[in-house]
Design a protein around this motif. Structure first.
Motif, short mmCIF file in Angstrom:
data_model
loop_
_atom_site.label_atom_id
_atom_site.label_comp_id
_atom_site.label_asym_id
_atom_site.label_seq_id
_atom_site.Cartn_x
_atom_site.Cartn_y
_atom_site.Cartn_z
N ARG A 1 -3.74 20.63 7.72
CA ARG A 1 -2.42 20.05 7.49
C ARG A 1 -2.34 18.63 8.08
N PHE A 2 -2.88 18.45 9.26
CA PHE A 2 -2.88 17.10 9.83
C PHE A 2 -3.76 16.16 9.02
N GLY A 3 -4.79 16.69 8.40
CA GLY A 3 -5.61 15.87 7.52
C GLY A 3 -4.82 15.34 6.33
N ILE A 4 -3.87 16.14 5.83
CA ILE A 4 -3.00 15.66 4.75
C ILE A 4 -2.15 14.50 5.24
N ASP A 5 -1.58 14.63 6.45
CA ASP A 5 -0.74 13.56 6.99
C ASP A 5 -1.54 12.26 7.14
N VAL A 6 -2.77 12.38 7.60
CA VAL A 6 -3.61 11.19 7.77
C VAL A 6 -3.83 10.50 6.43
N ALA A 7 -4.10 11.27 5.38
CA ALA A 7 -4.35 10.68 4.07
C ALA A 7 -3.09 10.03 3.50
N VAL A 8 -1.93 10.67 3.66
CA VAL A 8 -0.68 10.10 3.15
C VAL A 8 -0.35 8.79 3.86
N LEU A 9 -0.53 8.78 5.18
CA LEU A 9 -0.23 7.55 5.94
C LEU A 9 -1.21 6.43 5.60
N GLN A 10 -2.44 6.78 5.24
CA GLN A 10 -3.39 5.76 4.84
C GLN A 10 -2.91 5.06 3.57
N THR A 11 -2.30 5.81 2.67
CA THR A 11 -1.74 5.20 1.46
C THR A 11 -0.64 4.21 1.82
N LYS A 12 0.22 4.56 2.76
CA LYS A 12 1.29 3.65 3.17
C LYS A 12 0.74 2.41 3.85
N ILE A 13 -0.33 2.58 4.61
CA ILE A 13 -0.92 1.42 5.28
C ILE A 13 -1.48 0.44 4.26
N ILE A 14 -2.09 0.97 3.23
CA ILE A 14 -2.64 0.08 2.19
C ILE A 14 -1.51 -0.63 1.44
N ARG A 15 -0.43 0.07 1.14
CA ARG A 15 0.69 -0.54 0.42
C ARG A 15 1.36 -1.64 1.24
N SER A 16 1.28 -1.55 2.57
CA SER A 16 1.91 -2.57 3.40
C SER A 16 1.29 -3.94 3.21
N GLU A 17 0.09 -4.00 2.65
CA GLU A 17 -0.54 -5.29 2.40
C GLU A 17 0.19 -6.08 1.31
N LEU A 18 1.04 -5.44 0.54
CA LEU A 18 1.80 -6.13 -0.50
C LEU A 18 3.08 -6.75 0.04
N LEU A 19 3.45 -6.44 1.28
CA LEU A 19 4.68 -6.95 1.87
C LEU A 19 4.40 -8.22 2.67
N PRO A 20 5.45 -9.04 2.90
CA PRO A 20 5.25 -10.28 3.67
C PRO A 20 4.88 -9.97 5.12
N ASN A 21 4.19 -10.91 5.73
CA ASN A 21 3.84 -10.85 7.15
C ASN A 21 4.50 -12.02 7.87
N VAL A 22 5.15 -11.72 8.98
CA VAL A 22 5.83 -12.74 9.78
C VAL A 22 5.22 -12.72 11.17
N SER A 23 4.86 -13.88 11.67
CA SER A 23 4.24 -13.96 13.00
C SER A 23 4.70 -15.23 13.70
N LEU A 24 4.54 -15.27 14.99
CA LEU A 24 4.93 -16.41 15.83
C LEU A 24 3.71 -16.84 16.62
N THR A 25 3.40 -18.13 16.57
CA THR A 25 2.23 -18.66 17.26
C THR A 25 2.68 -19.79 18.19
N GLY A 26 2.16 -19.81 19.38
CA GLY A 26 2.49 -20.85 20.35
C GLY A 26 1.26 -21.28 21.12
N SER A 27 1.32 -22.50 21.65
CA SER A 27 0.20 -23.00 22.43
C SER A 27 0.69 -24.05 23.42
N VAL A 28 -0.01 -24.15 24.55
CA VAL A 28 0.23 -25.17 25.58
C VAL A 28 -1.12 -25.74 25.96
N ILE A 29 -1.27 -27.09 25.88
CA ILE A 29 -2.56 -27.73 26.13
C ILE A 29 -2.35 -28.89 27.09
#
Length: 534
Positions: free
Chosen positions: A256-284
């Motif tokens: 049963r947990f193996g089913i959950d792992v496979a279903v969540l893997q599908t959602k992880i792959i689909r997330s690649e179609l959504l935008p990504n937002v990130s924040l980058t900073g630096s001090v030099i």
């Protein structure tokens, strides 16, 4: 593991504890569980910022030599351009250090689903570990009981062979005087050949059992005590057994947990179609940038949005592939559920059948023992034939073997039911006594079994003393039900060369024990007066 010591397991509980600690298959699964547990920390890392630091240090040298024209014009207006036309050198040490960070703000729920997937993977690995633990304990029980059962069978077969060899010698002696016919000799030779084949097969089975015991538990068997079934872990009814199995068996949970792992893997792959937002900073901070003594401090914060537009169909293909894998896991879970249901029904019915077989085999053994004694007595007075006596003796041997096998099946099937219902673990087994009384089916009877039928006595004649026994010690090579630890003396190849009974072995090593059994009953032909060979 530090508490292990190279000793011999005597009771079933000790053997199970040793297998639980030292079995390589089970320990490999535990190592796999530890590796799988790290997936959670890896997944949670997506929520945290990534910070890095960098530093650099360099040497800069600039050497300039003026041209001849510059030397001829030392002044350009009011500025001195050269003094003495000597080359001049500029040296600096450019250096700097900086800190950079990157914080994920939104990644299409990839990190969230990865954390959920990691937890399901850990739960599946834990359930698989419990399943492997149950399988290992059941293998240990089976190997333990098989060694005891086949040792008892070897004992019964060895006694039968020894008794028939003794009887054959006496029958041949009587044949030389004309008291019996060739038919009587041939009858015993036939039974002896069959008994020797049965004895050889029993030894081969025991050798395989010893190898299986060593493979599962890790040591050779010594001083094994007879176990008892765990009837308290067997539900009263078949429906209750099936319900417990479907609810508690760890193999079903892992699927049963193996089913959950496979279903969540599908959602992880689909997330690649959504935008990504990130924040980058630096001090030099830098020094000696263009000349000695220069200094600069800079900082920056940047927000970044990445929107996927077209990837050539890669994400869609991987999504469909993951969906097929999810379907596969669901079907595999159905298969596991059906297997556990079948195992529960089969093991419960086998346990009930084994209980009835044990009861019937006990009655059969008692009746066969009485029949052997009665038919032997009647034969001595001429009221029974030799064939009837031999048949009765073989029936007694078969009854003894049937009792041993029934008792073996009773113990193994009870533990199999416990495995099917998910309760075969050391914590549950600690509540029960796993050692049976020494008078059980696996305890080898040390009484001598003799077919000393000659000379026949007529009615009114005195009968031989009951303690006269066999010419050779019929139980010398099967006097104990446990495997032995010391080497045993081998007997001569020719059984007629010496009538001295072999020395009784002490508690043994498996190889020495089997070697002694083989040498005790050689399969070399023995020609007799009847013209037949053994």
């Amino acid at each position: 593991m530090s508490g292990l010591r190279p000793c011999s397991a005597e009771t079933l509980r000790e053997a199970l504890e040793l297998a639980w600690r030292a079995n390589p298959t089970l320990n490999a699964q535990r190592a796999n569980l530890g590796a799988t547990a790290e997936n959670l920390a890896k997944a949670k890392a997506g929520f945290h910022p990534r910070v890095s630091a960098a530093a650099d240090l360099g040497l800069y040298r600039d050497s300039t030599k003026p041209s001849l024209d510059d030397c001829s014009r030392p002044f350009v207006g009011d500025t001195l351009t050269n003094a003495g036309c000597d080359p001049y050198t500029t040296k600096t040490t450019p250096r700097g250090a900086g800190v950079q960070f990157n914080q994920n703000l939104f990644d299409g729920f990839r990190t969230t689903n990865s954390v959920r997937q990691a937890r399901s993977q850990i739960s599946a690995a834990e359930a698989t570990t419990r399943s492997v633990e149950q399988n290992t304990l059941l293998l240990a029980v089976t190997a333990y009981v098989d060694v005891l059962a086949d040792t008892a069978i070897v004992s019964a077969a060895a006694k039968n062979v020894a008794a028939l060899q003794d009887q054959l010698q006496q029958t041949k002696a009587r044949h030389s005087y004309g008291d019996v016919t060739k038919t009587d000799v041939a009858q015993i030779e036939t039974r002896l050949a069959a008994a020797q084949a049965q004895h050889s097969l029993a030894i081969a089975n025991l050798e395989g059992d010893v190898a299986a015991y060593r493979r599962v538990i890790g040591i050779a068997p010594h001083h094994l005590q007879a176990p008892r079934e765990v009837s308290a872990l067997v539900p009263a009814g078949l429906e209750e057994t099936v319900e417990l199995s479907l609810a508690q068996n760890p193999a079903i949970h892992a699927a049963r947990f193996g089913i959950d792992v496979a279903v969540l893997q599908t959602k992880i792959i689909r997330s690649e179609l959504l935008p990504n937002v990130s924040l980058t900073g630096s001090v030099i901070r830098r020094y000696d940038i263009s000349s000695s003594g220069d200094e600069r401090l800079a900082g920056a914060v940047t927000g970044q949005v990445n929107i996927p537009l077209y990837d050539g169909g890669d994400v869609a293909a991987r999504t469909r592939q993951s969906q097929f894998v999810s379907t596969q896991r669901r079907l595999e879970a159905d298969s596991v559920r059906d297997e556990i249901r079948a195992l529960a029904e089969k093991s419960w019915n086998q346990y009930q059948g084994a209980r009835q077989r044990v009861a019937a085999a006990q009655v059969q053994t008692r009746a066969a023992t009485i029949a052997v004694a009665g038919i032997r007595s009647e034969w001595q007075f001429g009221e029974r034939t030799l064939r009837e006596v031999l048949d009765a003796q073989q029936d007694a041997v078969n009854a003894r073997i049937n009792l041993v096998l029934a008792q073996r099946d009773l113990v193994v099937s009870s533990f199999t039911v416990a495995q099917a219902t998910g309760r075969l673990n050391l914590d549950e087994l600690a509540k029960f006594d796993l050692t049976a009384p020494q008078s059980g089916a696996f305890a080898i009877d040390r009484e001598r079994i003799s077919l000393k039928l000659w000379p026949r006595t007529g009615k009114g004649e005195s009968r031989p003393a009951s303690g006269s026994g066999c010419v050779t010690d019929c139980t010398a090579f099967a006097s104990g039900w446990s495997l032995r630890g010391q080497a045993e003396p081998r007997v001569a190849e020719n059984p007629t060369a010496s009538r001295e009974p072999p020395a009784r072995p002490s508690l043994y090593d498996a190889s020495a024990r089997i070697s002694a059994w083989r040498s005790a009953f050689p399969s070399k032909p023995m020609p007799g007066k009847s013209g037949m060979t053994m």
